[in-house]
Motif scaffolding. Structure first.
Motif, mmCIF file in Angstrom:
data_model
loop_
_atom_site.group_PDB
_atom_site.id
_atom_site.type_symbol
_atom_site.label_atom_id
_atom_site.label_comp_id
_atom_site.label_asym_id
_atom_site.label_seq_id
_atom_site.Cartn_x
_atom_site.Cartn_y
_atom_site.Cartn_z
ATOM 1 N N MET A 1 98.310 89.666 41.521
ATOM 2 C CA MET A 1 97.740 88.556 42.273
ATOM 3 C C MET A 1 96.336 88.844 42.785
ATOM 4 S SD MET A 1 101.055 87.073 44.352
ATOM 5 C CE MET A 1 101.492 88.625 45.124
ATOM 6 N N LEU A 2 95.728 89.948 42.361
ATOM 7 C CA LEU A 2 94.383 90.262 42.805
ATOM 8 C C LEU A 2 93.397 89.179 42.377
ATOM 9 C CD1 LEU A 2 94.118 94.096 42.039
ATOM 10 C CD2 LEU A 2 94.253 93.012 44.287
ATOM 11 N N ALA A 3 92.393 88.965 43.210
ATOM 12 C CA ALA A 3 91.363 87.994 42.874
ATOM 13 C C ALA A 3 90.496 88.477 41.719
ATOM 14 C CB ALA A 3 90.490 87.720 44.106
ATOM 15 N N CYS A 4 90.423 89.801 41.556
ATOM 16 C CA CYS A 4 89.676 90.412 40.450
ATOM 17 C C CYS A 4 90.536 91.548 39.914
ATOM 18 C CB CYS A 4 88.323 90.926 40.943
ATOM 19 S SG CYS A 4 87.391 91.885 39.738
ATOM 20 N N MET A 5 90.842 91.523 38.612
ATOM 21 C CA MET A 5 91.798 92.455 38.034
ATOM 22 C C MET A 5 91.111 93.704 37.464
ATOM 23 S SD MET A 5 94.800 91.159 38.427
ATOM 24 C CE MET A 5 95.776 92.113 37.248
ATOM 25 N N PRO A 6 91.805 94.854 37.493
ATOM 26 C CA PRO A 6 91.300 96.031 36.787
ATOM 27 C C PRO A 6 91.549 95.881 35.286
ATOM 28 C CG PRO A 6 93.454 96.509 37.689
ATOM 29 C CD PRO A 6 93.099 95.112 38.152
ATOM 30 N N ARG A 7 90.807 96.631 34.493
ATOM 31 C CA ARG A 7 91.006 96.578 33.047
ATOM 32 C C ARG A 7 92.328 97.216 32.635
ATOM 33 N NH1 ARG A 7 86.468 95.917 29.762
ATOM 34 N NH2 ARG A 7 87.922 96.148 28.018
ATOM 35 N N GLU A 8 92.808 98.174 33.414
ATOM 36 C CA GLU A 8 94.112 98.755 33.098
ATOM 37 C C GLU A 8 94.798 99.249 34.365
ATOM 38 O OE1 GLU A 8 93.694 102.014 30.365
ATOM 39 O OE2 GLU A 8 92.652 103.297 31.798
#
Length: 421
Positions: A137-144
């Motif tokens: 649910m993060l507003a900005c996701m990590p690549r992995e």
């Protein structure tokens, strides 16, 4: 008998509410965390049975947030004198305009940033599931997202990860948090690696703030703000009062001068932050080595993070504390668990200090361990004898941990390999 009243945590968003929030005072304390939009700016304890008038509240609020306000106003070269008047006059409009001018507007976030998030876990499948759901649910996701399952006794954590197709699952068969961390770093494919504990709640902007920090090329590592999730028990309150992971609401840059200037005074690298919220430029591990596994759970006990921060600084790199990168931590709830935790904190702390002395012979860690800390504990015991309440309730566990850590170092460090590259 010890009587303790819980503290209710209330998050107060000053951009939405300037008035005193509705609080219960009877048989509980209150812990207020103040925000301006997505920026935490200060906190305030209100003791059990202590009530505040509106005027007292505004005075206490002003004192709590003034250091943060002044810091950001100075960065903007803005006069910081008028805001307290507007606060006292409840002049919401003028205060809001000015506060928005010193605090950055929440950015338009990219969908993803090139960050690898590493979660080291062991036999806590329920917490792991909650953590992974929140990361989704993060507003900005990590690549992995990498889950490192550390010496698991069953397949419960692996089964959890099967419900998250985006997660990379790795087993580290040898017990130890630093071993698991090293496995995670070696698995990661992106230039920034961020560590998230399986028992924290993450702020929606966390990964973006981590990535943003490393846009400054001089930053080799970072730590972030850790806010208590609950203060319902005496053990949690003691930890937050005396061992808090919260390093404040102002950005700090730790340069190599941090260890050079105070060398003979034992540079307190443990004050840089907490392992529950930290990140690194992946390339730094290739240069200075990985986490020292001698400081692991099952070995010395902890402090692998602060020892690595020390190595980074003495090799000429910088570390930033960024309070805009936020997680919420659930402290140990009972006294037995807290005493065990602090025993291993001090055991690892002592061993790490002696390892840091190896790397930095000019540092004063031996004097710190053999003179300063013993005097501190003697004075604390003398002052609190015979009742040993609050701060001194964990005194004996800490002292035993200190002695145990020194003994562990001398039994095990001779001939032990230094952290591999």
């Amino acid at each position: 008998m010890s009587y303790f009243f819980p503290y209710q945590i209330t998050h107060v968003y000053l951009n939405q509410q300037l008035t005193l929030p509705a609080l219960t005072y009877h048989r509980q304390g209150n812990y207020l965390v103040f925000w301006w939009k997505e920026t935490a700016v200060g906190h305030l304890y209100i003791e059990p049975e202590q009530t505040l008038s509106e005027e007292q509240y505004y005075s206490a609020l002003s004192m709590a947030i003034t250091p943060t306000i002044r810091h950001f106003a100075n960065k903007k070269h803005t006069n910081s004198d008028s805001w307290q008047t507007w606060l006292a006059q409840r002049d919401n409009a003028r205060l809001a305009t000015w506060m928005d001018s010193i605090f950055p507007t929440p950015p338009t976030l990219p969908k993803q940033v090139p960050v690898s998030v590493i979660i080291c876990t062991r036999n806590r499948a329920t917490l792991l599931r909650r953590c992974l759901l929140m990361l989704r649910m993060l507003a900005c996701m990590p690549r992995e997202i990498i889950v490192v399952d550390n010496a698991p006794i069953d397949e419960a954590s692996q089964k959890v990860t099967q419900d998250f197709e985006e997660v990379i699952y790795v087993v580290e068969p040898h017990l130890g948090l630093d071993r698991a961390r090293n496995t995670g770093v070696k698995t990661a494919r992106f230039p920034v690696v961020a560590f998230v504990d399986d028992d924290v709640v993450v702020h929606p902007f966390l990964v973006y703030r981590v990535w943003e920090t490393f846009q400054e090329s001089s930053v080799a590592a970072m730590t972030g703000l850790v806010i208590a999730m609950s203060l319902e028990t005496e053990a949690q309150f003691i930890f937050e009062q005396y061992w808090s992971f919260n390093r404040g609401y102002i950005n700090k840059m730790y340069t190599p001068d941090y260890v050079r200037v105070v060398n003979k005074q034992a540079p307190p690298v443990w004050e840089i932050g907490a392992g529950a919220n930290m990140a690194f430029r992946k390339s730094i591990f290739e240069e200075i080595g990985y986490f020292d596994e001698l400081l692991d759970v099952g070995a010395a006990g902890c402090s692998g993070d602060s020892e690595l921060w020390h190595r980074i600084l003495i090799r000429g790199h910088s570390i930033e504390y960024n309070p805009w990168a936020i997680v919420y931590h659930e402290h140990r709830r009972d006294a037995t668990a807290l005493k065990r935790q602090l025993f291993y904190y001090m055991r690892g702390h002592a061993a790490a200090a002696l390892i840091q002395q190896e790397y930095n012979p000019q540092a004063g860690y031996e004097q710190y361990l053999y003179k300063i800390l013993p005097k501190y504990y003697f004075d604390l015991a003398k002052t609190d004898f015979p009742h040993f309440r609050y701060r001194s309730r964990t005194l004996w566990a800490e002292m035993k941990g200190l002695v145990s850590g020194i003994a562990f170092y001398y039994r095990n460090r001779k001939g032990a390999p230094k952290p591999s590259r």
